[in-house]
Design a protein around this motif. Structure first.
Motif, short mmCIF file in Angstrom:
data_model
loop_
_atom_site.label_atom_id
_atom_site.label_comp_id
_atom_site.label_asym_id
_atom_site.label_seq_id
_atom_site.Cartn_x
_atom_site.Cartn_y
_atom_site.Cartn_z
N LEU A 34 -114.54 -54.63 -16.42
CA LEU A 34 -113.43 -53.86 -16.13
C LEU A 34 -112.74 -54.45 -14.88
N PRO A 35 -111.43 -54.53 -14.36
CA PRO A 35 -110.71 -55.26 -13.75
C PRO A 35 -110.97 -55.10 -12.17
N GLY A 36 -111.02 -53.90 -11.74
CA GLY A 36 -111.45 -53.48 -10.37
C GLY A 36 -112.66 -53.83 -9.87
N ASP A 37 -112.79 -54.22 -8.73
CA ASP A 37 -113.98 -54.53 -7.93
C ASP A 37 -114.00 -53.74 -6.43
N PRO A 38 -114.60 -52.74 -6.19
CA PRO A 38 -115.37 -51.79 -7.26
C PRO A 38 -114.32 -51.28 -8.17
N PRO A 39 -114.83 -50.83 -9.32
CA PRO A 39 -113.98 -50.11 -10.25
C PRO A 39 -113.76 -48.62 -10.09
N ARG A 40 -112.79 -48.12 -10.45
CA ARG A 40 -112.36 -46.76 -10.14
C ARG A 40 -112.46 -46.03 -11.55
N ILE A 41 -113.26 -45.13 -11.84
CA ILE A 41 -113.56 -44.58 -13.06
C ILE A 41 -113.47 -42.98 -12.99
N ALA A 42 -112.91 -42.24 -14.17
CA ALA A 42 -112.56 -41.10 -14.33
C ALA A 42 -113.43 -40.84 -15.59
N ASP A 43 -114.13 -39.44 -15.52
CA ASP A 43 -114.77 -39.08 -16.70
C ASP A 43 -114.32 -37.57 -17.13
N LEU A 44 -113.67 -37.60 -18.20
CA LEU A 44 -112.84 -36.53 -18.44
C LEU A 44 -113.81 -35.65 -19.24
N GLY A 45 -114.14 -34.34 -18.89
CA GLY A 45 -114.90 -33.65 -19.57
C GLY A 45 -116.44 -33.73 -19.18
N CYS A 46 -116.85 -33.65 -17.91
CA CYS A 46 -118.13 -34.39 -17.44
C CYS A 46 -118.95 -33.47 -17.82
N GLY A 47 -118.86 -31.99 -17.82
CA GLY A 47 -119.91 -31.28 -18.35
C GLY A 47 -120.86 -30.99 -16.93
N PRO A 48 -122.02 -31.09 -17.18
CA PRO A 48 -123.08 -30.88 -16.02
C PRO A 48 -123.25 -32.02 -15.19
N HIS A 95 -112.10 -29.95 -10.60
CA HIS A 95 -111.73 -29.25 -11.39
C HIS A 95 -110.38 -30.05 -12.03
N ALA A 96 -110.59 -29.99 -13.49
CA ALA A 96 -109.38 -30.35 -14.15
C ALA A 96 -109.19 -29.86 -15.60
N ASP A 97 -108.08 -29.69 -15.85
CA ASP A 97 -108.02 -29.38 -17.66
C ASP A 97 -107.33 -30.61 -18.24
N ALA A 98 -108.19 -30.89 -19.44
CA ALA A 98 -107.72 -32.27 -20.26
C ALA A 98 -106.47 -32.14 -20.95
N ARG A 99 -105.89 -30.50 -20.95
CA ARG A 99 -104.51 -30.39 -21.62
C ARG A 99 -103.46 -30.95 -20.69
N THR A 100 -103.74 -31.00 -19.39
CA THR A 100 -102.70 -31.49 -18.58
C THR A 100 -102.92 -32.51 -17.11
N TRP A 101 -104.14 -33.05 -17.53
CA TRP A 101 -104.84 -33.77 -16.26
C TRP A 101 -104.22 -35.14 -16.48
N HIS A 122 -104.50 -33.85 -28.67
CA HIS A 122 -104.96 -34.51 -27.38
C HIS A 122 -104.27 -36.08 -27.62
N ALA A 123 -103.96 -36.50 -28.87
CA ALA A 123 -103.37 -38.05 -29.02
C ALA A 123 -102.14 -38.10 -28.01
N GLY A 124 -101.36 -36.73 -27.87
CA GLY A 124 -100.31 -36.69 -27.24
C GLY A 124 -100.58 -37.14 -25.66
N ARG A 125 -101.77 -37.06 -25.40
CA ARG A 125 -102.05 -37.34 -23.93
C ARG A 125 -102.28 -38.70 -23.45
#
Length: 272
Positions: A34-48, A95-101, A122-125
Motif C-alpha cells: 500500500l502507498p500510504g504510511d500509515p495506510p488508510r483502509i476502509a472495510d465496506l460491509g464490516c459486519g461484526p 454506519h454506511a450503505d454500500a449503495r451510496t457510500w 455494485h459494479a456501477g460503484r
C-alpha cells in the motif's frame, strides 16, 4: 414484492466465523504494497468486525474504518474491536450503505468481504471507489459465486412454489447478484486498474445437526426470515421444508457434512 429488510444476527453469523474468514485471508494475501504510511483502509460491509480486525494484523499501523448498515452488527463491532491497535494504528466503525457510500478521504485500500452481492448494480460503484484511491492504492473484494448451488437454488425454488410465492415473491436474490470473473476483470481494467481476478471453490466440512441450514440462517436466508417475521407458524413451516431439502442435497457423513462454496475474488490496483 417483499420490502422486508433483513435483520442481522451477529451471534448466528459468527457461528461459522472460521470458515467465513478463510476467503478474506486469501484475498488479503494478494493485496500488493500500500502507498500510504500509515495506510488508510476502509472495510465496506464490516459486519461484526471480526474480519476487519484481521486488517490490523496485516497492516499494524493503519487507520482502519469498518462500515456497515446493520445496527446489530455495528454494536458488536464497537464493543469488541474498536480502539487502538497493538501496532499503533486505530480501528473504528461507522454506519454506511454500500449503495451510496463514497469515501470522504483518500484511501490506500478499500476492501469488501462477502458484501457486494447484496448491492444491486455494485459494479456501477467501482468508478467512485477507484477515484478515491491514492495512486498505487487497491480495491479488493470477494463475493460468493454459489447462487446456482443447491443451498441457494432450493431456497429460491421453494420461495417461488405455489404455497410461498404470494408471501415471498421478489424476496430472494438471483444468480445475477454477482458478475462473472470475466465481467469484473473488464470493469476494473476499463477504469485503468491492474486487476487480478480469480475464483476458488472451498469444500467446508461442517459439523453438527443441519449445518448447511445453520450456515445460511446467518446469511442468505435472512430475507426470508425477515419477510415472515410476523408469521411465526409460516416461518417455521418454510424452514422445515427447506431443511428437509438441504438434508437430501447435503447428506451427513461420518466425519461431517461437505459444503462446497464457490467464491469470486478481485484485487484491482490503481495505476494513475
Amino acid at each position: 414484492m417483499s420490502s422486508a429488510t433483513p435483520t442481522w444476527d451477529p451471534a448466528q453469523y459468527l457461528r461459522h466465523a472460521g470458515h467465513r474468514a478463510r476467503p478474506f485471508l486469501d484475498l488479503l494475501a494478494r493485496v500488493p504494497r500500500l502507498p500510504g504510511d500509515p495506510p488508510r483502509i476502509a472495510d465496506l460491509g464490516c459486519g461484526p468486525g471480526n474480519a476487519t480486525a484481521l486488517l490490523a494484523g496485516r497492516w499494524p499501523t493503519a487507520r482502519i474504518t469498518g462500515y456497515d448498515n446493520s445496527p446489530q452488527m455495528l454494536d458488536r463491532a464497537h464493543v469488541e474491536h474498536e480502539g487502538p491497535t497493538p501496532g499503533g494504528g486505530r480501528l473504528d466503525f461507522a454506519h454506511a450503505d454500500a449503495r451510496t457510500w463514497t469515501p470522504a478521504e483518500t484511501c490506500d485500500l478499500i476492501v469488501s468481504n462477502a458484501t457486494l452481492q447484496w448491492v444491486p448494480g455494485h459494479a456501477g460503484r467501482f468508478p467512485d471507489w477507484i477515484a478515491a484511491l491514492a495512486p498505487g492504492g487497491t480495491l479488493a473484494f470477494q463475493v460468493p459465486g454459489n447462487f446456482d448451488a443447491p443451498s441457494h437454488r432450493l431456497m429460491r425454488d421453494l420461495a417461488g412454489s405455489p404455497r410461498w410465492r404470494g408471501r415471498l415473491a421478489g424476496t430472494l436474490r438471483h444468480d445475477d447478484a454477482v458478475l462473472t470473473p470475466e465481467a469484473y476483470l473488464e470493469h476494473l481494467t476499463a477504469l485503468g486498474c491492474a486487476a487480478d481476478v480469480w475464483e476458488t471453490t472451498y469444500v467446508h466440512l461442517l459439523q453438527g445437526e443441519d449445518p448447511v441450514l445453520d450456515w445460511v440462517t446467518g446469511t442468505g436466508l435472512r430475507p426470508v426470515l425477515a419477510a415472515l417475521a410476523d408469521e411465526p407458524d409460516a416461518r417455521e413451516a418454510f424452514v422445515a421444508e427447506y431443511r428437509d431439502a438441504l438434508r437430501e442435497a447435503y447428506p451427513a457423513r461420518p466425519h461431517g457434512t461437505a459444503f462446497p462454496f464457490r467464491r469470486v475474488f478481485a484485487v484491482a490496483r490503481r495505476e494513475r
